[in-house]
Write an enzyme that holds these catalytic residues in place. Structure first.
Site, PDB file in Angstrom:
ATOM      1  N   GLU A 138     -25.356  23.586  67.664  1.00  0.00           N
ATOM      2  CA  GLU A 138     -24.854  22.052  67.700  1.00  0.00           C
ATOM      3  C   GLU A 138     -23.643  22.065  66.836  1.00  0.00           C
ATOM      4  O   GLU A 138     -23.208  22.762  65.930  1.00  0.00           O
ATOM      5  CB  GLU A 138     -25.829  21.194  66.663  1.00  0.00           C
ATOM      6  CG  GLU A 138     -25.335  19.697  66.527  1.00  0.00           C
ATOM      7  CD  GLU A 138     -26.743  18.868  66.061  1.00  0.00           C
ATOM      8  OE1 GLU A 138     -27.485  19.525  65.438  1.00  0.00           O
ATOM      9  OE2 GLU A 138     -26.333  17.768  66.121  1.00  0.00           O
ATOM     10  N   THR A 172     -23.250  12.700  69.846  1.00  0.00           N
ATOM     11  CA  THR A 172     -22.076  11.589  69.683  1.00  0.00           C
ATOM     12  C   THR A 172     -21.635  11.175  68.268  1.00  0.00           C
ATOM     13  O   THR A 172     -20.362  10.843  68.071  1.00  0.00           O
ATOM     14  CB  THR A 172     -22.403  10.563  70.353  1.00  0.00           C
ATOM     15  OG1 THR A 172     -23.749  10.154  69.800  1.00  0.00           O
ATOM     16  CG2 THR A 172     -22.723  10.479  71.779  1.00  0.00           C
ATOM     17  N   GLU A 233     -30.669  10.291  67.183  1.00  0.00           N
ATOM     18  CA  GLU A 233     -30.639  10.813  65.776  1.00  0.00           C
ATOM     19  C   GLU A 233     -29.963   9.726  64.762  1.00  0.00           C
ATOM     20  O   GLU A 233     -29.065  10.305  64.446  1.00  0.00           O
ATOM     21  CB  GLU A 233     -29.954  12.150  65.776  1.00  0.00           C
ATOM     22  CG  GLU A 233     -30.229  12.824  64.486  1.00  0.00           C
ATOM     23  CD  GLU A 233     -29.618  14.208  64.248  1.00  0.00           C
ATOM     24  OE1 GLU A 233     -28.680  14.803  64.926  1.00  0.00           O
ATOM     25  OE2 GLU A 233     -30.521  15.154  63.640  1.00  0.00           O
TER      26      GLU A 233
HETATM   27  C1  LER Z   1     -28.450  17.639  63.243  1.00  0.00           C
HETATM   28  O1  LER Z   1     -28.663  17.411  64.391  1.00  0.00           O
HETATM   29  C2  LER Z   1     -27.470  16.781  62.790  1.00  0.00           C
HETATM   30  O2  LER Z   1     -26.716  16.079  63.388  1.00  0.00           O
HETATM   31  C3  LER Z   1     -26.870  16.984  61.275  1.00  0.00           C
HETATM   32  O3  LER Z   1     -26.018  15.951  61.149  1.00  0.00           O
HETATM   33  C4  LER Z   1     -28.112  16.754  60.249  1.00  0.00           C
HETATM   34  O4  LER Z   1     -27.522  16.415  59.042  1.00  0.00           O
HETATM   35 MN    MN Z   2     -27.485  15.909  65.663  1.00  0.00          MN
END
Ligand code: LER
Ligand code: MN
Length: 272
Positions: A138, A172, A233
């Site tokens: 990520e 995003t 999220e």
């Molecule tokens: C985790 O998926 C994420 O986006 C981070 O910003 C978590 O703190």
């Molecule tokens: Mn994330």
């Protein structure tokens, strides 16, 4: 499109309640926080399958795979190796992986920490390949991590690791801060886009900030032939982006954000 939400955004809410909430709102799955003691595999599978929810991915604990200290790095490696085993036990095919949240500069040199990270991810990819699992790296924004902030950086890093088990997770909320162009970032990830997180520019529900989801995000995911789920999220408004438990109304507020997100995503999907 299949939709999921991250379990961590609901704080300490017990899993049966989280599952009830998500399935009631029409979600198809969850990104579960990677804590096997809190969520024992067999019980978790029962709860989620009773609610028709898949485990789309696992969120890692905040460990540091790029730390120059070998013991800290080893602890992180051991955690991720165990996370892969836990994913296999749960029947999830994917784990997320990113830099340590909150460490925004190198302790050693940047290039050295990038190299350490690539060595660790290469080692993890071998376990992932053996288990038939995948690792989604990520990109986080610069205020959360000094590593892998953009799709371009993720692309180069994944190419260097060179494992079919290692791909990209774009979010995003982070993209809005780091990318020159949202659609271009999705194109850069291309076929290696393993997972997609959504929150609006202020990490609130989709539609409550200023990200052009329809024109620049959903259309591009479609054109890139992205087949994975979209995982929400978002967090309730207020300080501290890492928790939603911000005040007496945090649960109702988070519920509202999670509800708004799936309604907006489905509305935009229907408009296409
Ligand atoms: C985790 O998926 C994420 O986006 C981070 O910003 C978590 O703190
Ligand atoms: Mn994330």
């Amino acid at each position: 499109m299949r939709y999921g939400a991250c379990s961590w955004i609901l704080g300490d809410t017990p899993l049966p309640e989280v599952a009830e909430l998500l399935s009631g709102l029409g979600y198809d799955g969850i990104e579960l926080f990677g804590d096997w003691e809190r969520y024992p595999a067999r019980r978790t599978q029962h709860i989620l399958s009773d609610h028709g929810l898949s485990v789309f991915s696992l969120t890692p604990e905040n460990v540091d795979l790029a730390h120059p200290g070998s013991e800290i790095r080893k602890a992180a490696r051991d955690y991720y190796l165990r996370l892969l085993d836990y994913a296999a036990e749960l029947g999830s095919s994917l784990i997320s992986c990113h830099g340590a949240v909150g460490r925004v500069s190198a302790i050693a040199r940047q290039a050295q920490e990038e190299h350490l990270l690539s060595e660790e991810v290469s080692a993890l990819s071998e376990r992932a390949e053996a288990l038939g699992l995948r690792i989604a790296l990520e990109g986080l924004n610069r205020y959360e991590s000094h590593l892998l902030n953009t799709a371009g950086a993720l692309r180069s890093f994944a190419d260097e690791v060179g494992s079919s088990a290692v791909g990209i997770l774009l979010d995003t909320y982070h993209m809005n801060i780091e990318e020159e162009n949202l659609a271009g970032a999705i194109r850069t990830a291309g076929r290696d886009l393993f997972l997609f997180h959504v929150a609006d520019s202020n990490r609130r529900a989709v539609g409550r900030g200023h990200i052009p989801f329809f024109s620049d995000v959903l259309r591009e995911l479609d054109q890139t032939a992205y087949t994975g789920p979209i995982v929400v999220e978002c967090t309730a408004p207020g300080p501290d982006p890492f928790t939603t438990m911000k005040g007496p109304d945090w649960y109702e507020q988070t519920f509202d954000e999670v509800q708004k997100s799936i309604r907006e995503l489905r509305r935009l999907e229907g408009a296409s």
